[in-house]
Design an enzyme around this catalytic site. Structure first.
Site, mmCIF file in Angstrom:
data_model
loop_
_atom_site.group_PDB
_atom_site.id
_atom_site.type_symbol
_atom_site.label_atom_id
_atom_site.label_comp_id
_atom_site.label_asym_id
_atom_site.label_seq_id
_atom_site.Cartn_x
_atom_site.Cartn_y
_atom_site.Cartn_z
ATOM 1 N N PRO A 24 -1.031 -11.702 -1.427
ATOM 2 C CA PRO A 24 -1.055 -10.531 -0.547
ATOM 3 C C PRO A 24 -1.884 -10.818 0.709
ATOM 4 O O PRO A 24 -2.971 -11.386 0.613
ATOM 5 C CB PRO A 24 -1.735 -9.461 -1.417
ATOM 6 C CG PRO A 24 -2.526 -10.238 -2.437
ATOM 7 C CD PRO A 24 -1.752 -11.487 -2.687
ATOM 8 N N CYS A 26 -3.011 -8.776 4.281
ATOM 9 C CA CYS A 26 -3.013 -7.655 5.226
ATOM 10 C C CYS A 26 -2.476 -8.123 6.565
ATOM 11 O O CYS A 26 -2.868 -9.182 7.051
ATOM 12 C CB CYS A 26 -4.429 -7.140 5.436
ATOM 13 S SG CYS A 26 -5.052 -6.219 4.038
ATOM 14 N N ALA A 58 -2.214 -5.546 0.516
ATOM 15 C CA ALA A 58 -2.922 -4.388 -0.029
ATOM 16 C C ALA A 58 -2.419 -3.117 0.645
ATOM 17 O O ALA A 58 -2.584 -2.931 1.848
ATOM 18 C CB ALA A 58 -4.417 -4.546 0.213
ATOM 19 N N GLN A 100 0.635 -5.001 -3.895
ATOM 20 C CA GLN A 100 -0.734 -4.783 -4.348
ATOM 21 C C GLN A 100 -1.166 -3.401 -3.881
ATOM 22 O O GLN A 100 -0.995 -3.071 -2.708
ATOM 23 C CB GLN A 100 -1.637 -5.851 -3.728
ATOM 24 C CG GLN A 100 -3.083 -5.765 -4.182
ATOM 25 C CD GLN A 100 -3.972 -6.755 -3.455
ATOM 26 O OE1 GLN A 100 -4.075 -6.712 -2.225
ATOM 27 N NE2 GLN A 100 -4.613 -7.648 -4.181
ATOM 28 N N TYR A 183 -13.790 -4.535 -2.804
ATOM 29 C CA TYR A 183 -13.200 -3.216 -2.569
ATOM 30 C C TYR A 183 -13.515 -2.286 -3.744
ATOM 31 O O TYR A 183 -14.252 -2.664 -4.654
ATOM 32 C CB TYR A 183 -11.703 -3.352 -2.285
ATOM 33 C CG TYR A 183 -11.464 -4.171 -1.024
ATOM 34 C CD1 TYR A 183 -12.037 -3.772 0.190
ATOM 35 C CD2 TYR A 183 -10.754 -5.363 -1.038
ATOM 36 C CE1 TYR A 183 -11.876 -4.532 1.347
ATOM 37 C CE2 TYR A 183 -10.595 -6.132 0.117
ATOM 38 C CZ TYR A 183 -11.162 -5.705 1.296
ATOM 39 O OH TYR A 183 -11.017 -6.450 2.436
ATOM 40 N N ARG A 231 -5.622 -8.344 -9.694
ATOM 41 C CA ARG A 231 -6.378 -9.380 -8.982
ATOM 42 C C ARG A 231 -7.862 -9.102 -9.137
ATOM 43 O O ARG A 231 -8.325 -7.989 -8.868
ATOM 44 C CB ARG A 231 -5.989 -9.427 -7.498
ATOM 45 C CG ARG A 231 -6.860 -10.416 -6.728
ATOM 46 C CD ARG A 231 -6.343 -10.722 -5.351
ATOM 47 N NE ARG A 231 -5.474 -11.899 -5.384
ATOM 48 C CZ ARG A 231 -5.235 -12.665 -4.319
ATOM 49 N NH1 ARG A 231 -5.764 -12.381 -3.154
ATOM 50 N NH2 ARG A 231 -4.442 -13.719 -4.414
ATOM 51 N N LEU A 302 -6.975 -22.096 -1.182
ATOM 52 C CA LEU A 302 -6.866 -23.446 -0.626
ATOM 53 C C LEU A 302 -5.957 -24.354 -1.447
ATOM 54 O O LEU A 302 -6.278 -25.512 -1.716
ATOM 55 C CB LEU A 302 -8.260 -24.052 -0.426
ATOM 56 C CG LEU A 302 -9.069 -23.355 0.681
ATOM 57 C CD1 LEU A 302 -10.503 -23.868 0.734
ATOM 58 C CD2 LEU A 302 -8.402 -23.528 2.048
ATOM 59 N N ARG A 325 -2.745 -18.538 3.361
ATOM 60 C CA ARG A 325 -2.677 -19.070 4.739
ATOM 61 C C ARG A 325 -1.617 -20.139 4.927
ATOM 62 O O ARG A 325 -0.983 -20.199 5.981
ATOM 63 C CB ARG A 325 -4.069 -19.570 5.153
ATOM 64 C CG ARG A 325 -5.025 -18.423 5.412
ATOM 65 C CD ARG A 325 -6.454 -18.857 5.429
ATOM 66 N NE ARG A 325 -6.907 -19.260 4.108
ATOM 67 C CZ ARG A 325 -8.146 -19.651 3.830
ATOM 68 N NH1 ARG A 325 -9.053 -19.686 4.803
ATOM 69 N NH2 ARG A 325 -8.492 -19.996 2.609
#
Ligand SMILES: Cc1cc2nc3c(=O)[nH]c(=O)nc-3n(C[C@H](O)[C@H](O)[C@H](O)COP(=O)(O)O)c2cc1C
Length: 358
Positions: A24, A26, A58, A100, A183, A231, A302, A325
């Site tokens: 996920p 944003c 999210a 999510q 969060y 998660r 990573l 990423r």
């Protein structure tokens, strides 16, 4: 040649065509929480790119559960309706669709760093009063959250359930509860942010209470034949904070409540954490939870190389990998990985417009 990375994975009634998940992410690209063209292109291209599962960023369960004013939301039926054609399109491409759902808690009401830096106060543009287990800010530059009372707790439970129903109505096949990255639900778990003295704070059992109540309530409305993921941040990377040992206890309790997969991230609780980020740095958490709890896990963090991903799976450290990423840079990473590993795969190259209507 077959490879684990390109083997299918069945969870309840849902089968992923491979073990590559889009983590996920944003997008900070909606003015009002409603998905639009950007999401169709962003998510759609990752489905075309061959991922086994695409997890939508999210999605906030309430307006005050957004991290920033530009977050995606799922607190209205209109927001769910806007997601439906995107979900339908992704399905035509053979990917499993996931979302999510999240509440940002005390990290809400901040501006995404790339839009101008520092967190903003509730009275500034787009801000609102953040909620938390205790009146302890994430950082001194953040707003002090409102320590949640019984009414706030009840609203959050209801909002998560309503969001789950909307995710189902939009056509998603996998639902993930966000209990990571500092969060709201993570902030109840961690003793750093949770210093309550009632039934929702103190002992590990009490700190897990709200996340587990929400999990049970969501599982009750999320269909029996569809998988539920969670998660977690497996560690706060800070002494005295949330850690792997507690994560194992949590994962067992989540499993008992019908959670199918633990998606193992870490960190996000405090800016003071020193995180030893490096290739696959969070994979040991996925591995430990998989072994100790006996439930499927997803490794993230990573993971950038096909052979690296394959190694994680072959050594049974996790059941699937999630890339963020690297898949942002290259939506076609799965296709490239297949070529690199010499795997022959069939892609749904045809697009039937009629099927792309929800
Ligand atoms: C732009 C961006 C947005 C993100 N948004 C979310 C999110 O909505 N939910 C979440 O759990 N993690 C989010 N993450 C974390 C990623 O899912 C992932 O765990 C993290 O980036 C490490 O994976 P990577 O090394 O493959 O990027 C985000 C990461 C990035 C880069």
């Amino acid at each position: 040649m077959t490879h684990k990375l390109f083997s299918s994975w069945t969870l309840r009634s849902v089968t992923l065509r491979n073990r590559i998940c889009v983590a996920p992410m944003c997008q900070y690209s909606t003015p009002d929480g409603v998905a639009g063209d950007w999401h169709m292109v962003h998510l759609g291209s990752r489905a075309v790119g061959g991922a086994g599962l695409v997890m939508v960023e999210a999605a906030a369960i309430s307006p005050e559960g957004r991290i920033s004013p530009r977050d995606l939301g799922i607190w209205t039926d209109a927001q769910a309706r806007a997601l439906a054609p995107i979900v339908a399109f992704m399905k035509t491409q053979g990917t499993v669709t996931a979302i999510q759902i999240a509440h940002a808690g005390r990290k809400a009401s901040t501006r995404p760093p790339f839009l101008g830096g520092d967190p903003i106060a509730p009275d500034a543009e787009g801000g609102w009063e953040p909620l938390g287990p205790s009146a302890l800010p994430f950082h001194h530059s953040h707003t002090v959250p409102h320590a949640m009372d019984a009414q706030n707790l009840e609203k959050v439970r209801r909002d998560f359930v309503a969001a789950a129903r909307r995710a189902l109505a939009a056509g998603f096949e996998v639902l993930e509860l966000h209990m990571a990255h500092g969060y709201l639900l993570h902030s109840f778990l961690s003793p750093i942010s949770n210093q309550r003295t009632d039934d929702y704070g103190g002992s590990l059992e009490n700190r897990m209470r709200l996340p587990l109540e929400i999990t049970a309530a969501v599982r009750a409305v999320w269909p029996e034949d569809l998988p539920l993921w969670v998660r977690i941040s497996a560690t706060d990377w800070v002494r005295g904070g949330w850690d792997l040992e507690q994560s194992v206890v949590l994962a067992k309790a989540l499993k008992d409540r019908g959670v199918d997969v633990i998606d193992c991230s870490s960190g996000g609780m405090t800016p003071d954490a020193v995180i030893p980020a490096g290739p696959g740095f969070q994979t040991p958490f996925a591995s430990a939870i998989r072994q100790e709890v006996g439930m499927p896990t997803v490794a993230v963090g990573l993971i950038t190389e096909a052979m690296q991903a394959e190694h994680i799976l072959v050594t049974e450290q996790a059941d699937a990998v999630a890339l963020a990423r690297e898949l942002l840079r290259n939506p076609y990473w799965p296709l490239h990985a297949a070529r690199e590993l010499g795997v022959d795969i069939a892609w749904p190259v045809q697009y039937d417009r009629a099927k792309a209507r929800p």
